[in-house]
Write a protein that holds these residues in place. Sequence first.
Motif, PDB file in Angstrom:
ATOM      1  N   GLN A 126       0.814   5.512   1.026  1.00  9.22           N
ATOM      2  CA  GLN A 126       0.080   6.546   1.766  1.00  9.22           C
ATOM      3  C   GLN A 126       0.691   7.908   1.477  1.00  9.22           C
ATOM      4  OE1 GLN A 126       0.209   6.392   6.125  1.00  9.22           O
ATOM      5  NE2 GLN A 126      -1.919   7.080   6.210  1.00  9.22           N
TER       6      GLN A 126
ATOM      7  N   GLU B 171       3.361   2.265  11.643  1.00 10.09           N
ATOM      8  CA  GLU B 171       2.543   1.195  11.086  1.00 10.09           C
ATOM      9  C   GLU B 171       1.123   1.221  11.628  1.00 10.09           C
ATOM     10  OE1 GLU B 171       4.870   0.871  13.437  1.00 10.09           O
ATOM     11  OE2 GLU B 171       4.865  -1.151  14.328  1.00 10.09           O
TER      12      GLU B 171
ATOM     13  N   PHE C 273       3.851   0.905   2.605  1.00 10.07           N
ATOM     14  CA  PHE C 273       3.661  -0.140   3.606  1.00 10.07           C
ATOM     15  C   PHE C 273       3.542  -1.502   2.945  1.00 10.07           C
ATOM     16  CE2 PHE C 273       3.137   2.168   7.494  1.00 10.07           C
ATOM     17  CZ  PHE C 273       2.602   3.393   7.146  1.00 10.07           C
TER      18      PHE C 273
ATOM     19  N   ASN D  85      -1.671  12.978   4.865  1.00 11.98           N
ATOM     20  CA  ASN D  85      -3.055  13.257   5.254  1.00 11.98           C
ATOM     21  C   ASN D  85      -4.076  12.494   4.414  1.00 11.98           C
ATOM     22  OD1 ASN D  85      -2.214  15.161   7.239  1.00 11.98           O
ATOM     23  ND2 ASN D  85      -1.885  16.636   5.591  1.00 11.98           N
ATOM     24  N   ARG D  86      -3.686  11.335   3.927  1.00 11.55           N
ATOM     25  CA  ARG D  86      -4.598  10.507   3.147  1.00 11.55           C
ATOM     26  C   ARG D  86      -4.628   9.097   3.731  1.00 11.55           C
ATOM     27  NH1 ARG D  86      -4.830  12.243  -2.240  1.00 11.55           N
ATOM     28  NH2 ARG D  86      -6.292  10.534  -2.582  1.00 11.55           N
ATOM     29  N   GLY D  87      -5.619   8.330   3.300  1.00 10.07           N
ATOM     30  CA  GLY D  87      -5.656   6.923   3.672  1.00 10.07           C
ATOM     31  C   GLY D  87      -4.681   6.132   2.828  1.00 10.07           C
ATOM     32  N   LEU D  88      -4.735   4.815   2.974  1.00 12.57           N
ATOM     33  CA  LEU D  88      -3.844   3.948   2.215  1.00 12.57           C
ATOM     34  C   LEU D  88      -4.471   3.592   0.877  1.00 12.57           C
ATOM     35  CD1 LEU D  88      -2.720   3.618   5.127  1.00 12.57           C
ATOM     36  CD2 LEU D  88      -2.118   1.292   4.492  1.00 12.57           C
TER      37      LEU D  88
ATOM     38  N   LEU E  57       4.834   7.372   1.558  1.00 12.65           N
ATOM     39  CA  LEU E  57       5.129   6.354   2.577  1.00 12.65           C
ATOM     40  C   LEU E  57       4.559   5.029   2.095  1.00 12.65           C
ATOM     41  CD1 LEU E  57       6.184   5.688   5.428  1.00 12.65           C
ATOM     42  CD2 LEU E  57       3.985   6.485   6.327  1.00 12.65           C
TER      43      LEU E  57
ATOM     44  N   GLY F 267     -10.444   4.085   3.902  1.00 11.72           N
ATOM     45  CA  GLY F 267     -10.950   5.433   3.886  1.00 11.72           C
ATOM     46  C   GLY F 267      -9.818   6.422   4.134  1.00 11.72           C
TER      47      GLY F 267
ATOM     48  N   PHE G 145       1.029  -4.998   9.349  1.00 13.39           N
ATOM     49  CA  PHE G 145       1.802  -4.042   8.557  1.00 13.39           C
ATOM     50  C   PHE G 145       3.238  -3.928   9.033  1.00 13.39           C
ATOM     51  CE2 PHE G 145      -1.170  -1.816   5.782  1.00 13.39           C
ATOM     52  CZ  PHE G 145      -2.382  -2.190   6.301  1.00 13.39           C
ATOM     53  N   GLY G 146       4.124  -3.602   8.105  1.00 10.96           N
ATOM     54  CA  GLY G 146       5.457  -3.165   8.466  1.00 10.96           C
ATOM     55  C   GLY G 146       5.413  -1.722   8.947  1.00 10.96           C
ATOM     56  N   LYS G 147       6.567  -1.216   9.372  1.00  2.00           N
ATOM     57  CA  LYS G 147       6.634   0.140   9.924  1.00  2.00           C
ATOM     58  C   LYS G 147       6.594   1.218   8.847  1.00  2.00           C
ATOM     59  CE  LYS G 147       9.073  -1.101  14.158  1.00  2.00           C
ATOM     60  NZ  LYS G 147       7.961  -0.747  15.038  1.00  2.00           N
TER      61      LYS G 147
ATOM     62  N   PHE H 114      -4.232   0.885  -2.269  1.00  2.00           N
ATOM     63  CA  PHE H 114      -3.757  -0.444  -2.627  1.00  2.00           C
ATOM     64  C   PHE H 114      -2.924  -0.377  -3.907  1.00  2.00           C
ATOM     65  CE2 PHE H 114      -3.680  -4.875  -3.308  1.00  2.00           C
ATOM     66  CZ  PHE H 114      -4.085  -5.145  -4.609  1.00  2.00           C
TER      67      PHE H 114
ATOM     68  N   HIS I  83       9.734   5.507   3.908  1.00  2.00           N
ATOM     69  CA  HIS I  83       9.553   6.775   3.211  1.00  2.00           C
ATOM     70  C   HIS I  83      10.373   6.733   1.926  1.00  2.00           C
ATOM     71  CE1 HIS I  83       7.419   9.082   6.354  1.00  2.00           C
ATOM     72  NE2 HIS I  83       8.095   8.315   7.190  1.00  2.00           N
TER      73      HIS I  83
ATOM     74  N   LEU J  34      -8.123   4.679  10.913  1.00  2.00           N
ATOM     75  CA  LEU J  34      -8.410   4.360   9.518  1.00  2.00           C
ATOM     76  C   LEU J  34      -9.415   3.218   9.446  1.00  2.00           C
ATOM     77  CD1 LEU J  34      -4.749   4.548   8.303  1.00  2.00           C
ATOM     78  CD2 LEU J  34      -6.579   5.920   7.356  1.00  2.00           C
TER      79      LEU J  34
ATOM     80  N   TYR K 249       0.851  -1.181   0.000  1.00  2.00           N
ATOM     81  CA  TYR K 249       0.000   0.000   0.000  1.00  2.00           C
ATOM     82  C   TYR K 249       0.889   1.233   0.000  1.00  2.00           C
ATOM     83  CZ  TYR K 249      -4.175  -2.689   1.337  1.00  2.00           C
ATOM     84  OH  TYR K 249      -5.235  -3.562   1.366  1.00  2.00           O
TER      85      TYR K 249
END
Lengths: 115, 116
Positions: free
Chosen positions: A38, B42, A90, A41-44, A88, B108, A105-107, A46, A110, B90, A36
């Motif tokens: 990111q 994460e 993931f 200020n947004r979601g993830l 970013l 979202g 998830f991994g950390k 795919f 960037h 999220l 994913y």
Amino acid sequence: AQSVAQPEDQVNVAEGNPLTVKCTYSVSGNPYLFWYVQYPNRGLQFLLKYITGDNLVKGSYGFEAEFNKSQTSFHLKKPSALVSDSALYFCAVRDSPGGADGLTFGKGTHLIIQP
Amino acid sequence: EADIYQTPRYLVIGTGKKITLECSQTMGHDKMYWYQQDPGMELHLIHYSYGVNSTEKGDLSSESTVSRIRTEHFPLTLESARPSHTSQYLCASSDGLAGVNTDTQYFGPGTRLTVL
């Protein structure tokens, strides 16, 4: 328990060069692997996933990832980086059916693409 | 992008207040999830649901609660907010069936919560 490692906090690449973002995993069964992205200020969003079959998976925005079972890795790649790829990233894993249903998830890494 | 919505996007609130974070999706997905993410870190699963009247706790212990009365709606509630609850929350959904782990989760935009 399943886990994901992204060994690099940050990856710097010049625009136009190939990029690789590393990911290794640990699961008890067969791995289902996801990438994913990111933006601030947004979601993830795919990018791609590996379930079974061809070890090279192609995804959105020109990204691809290679599944390597012997090295338990699922590195994200792109042949030619764009400045807009800066974000970013993931890596995530799920165990085969019967395990917990959420993603682990991994950390995050960037990715910075320099013009 | 997937049609999954979260409101509010940003919330600053005082300690002790009750808050509800809204999440809705228009795709008819049975499975929905809540993750907690500290900035640049994460994500950790805190709740999930396989469908109406189904809720389960995730890997990360959370003082929040969830409900699933309608397929499209999966709100998260904190009865008494504390500064330790400051984080990004999220919501995600997927079209898989319970016990099937190959489905893709769509996220979202998140709610950034600050508790003073």
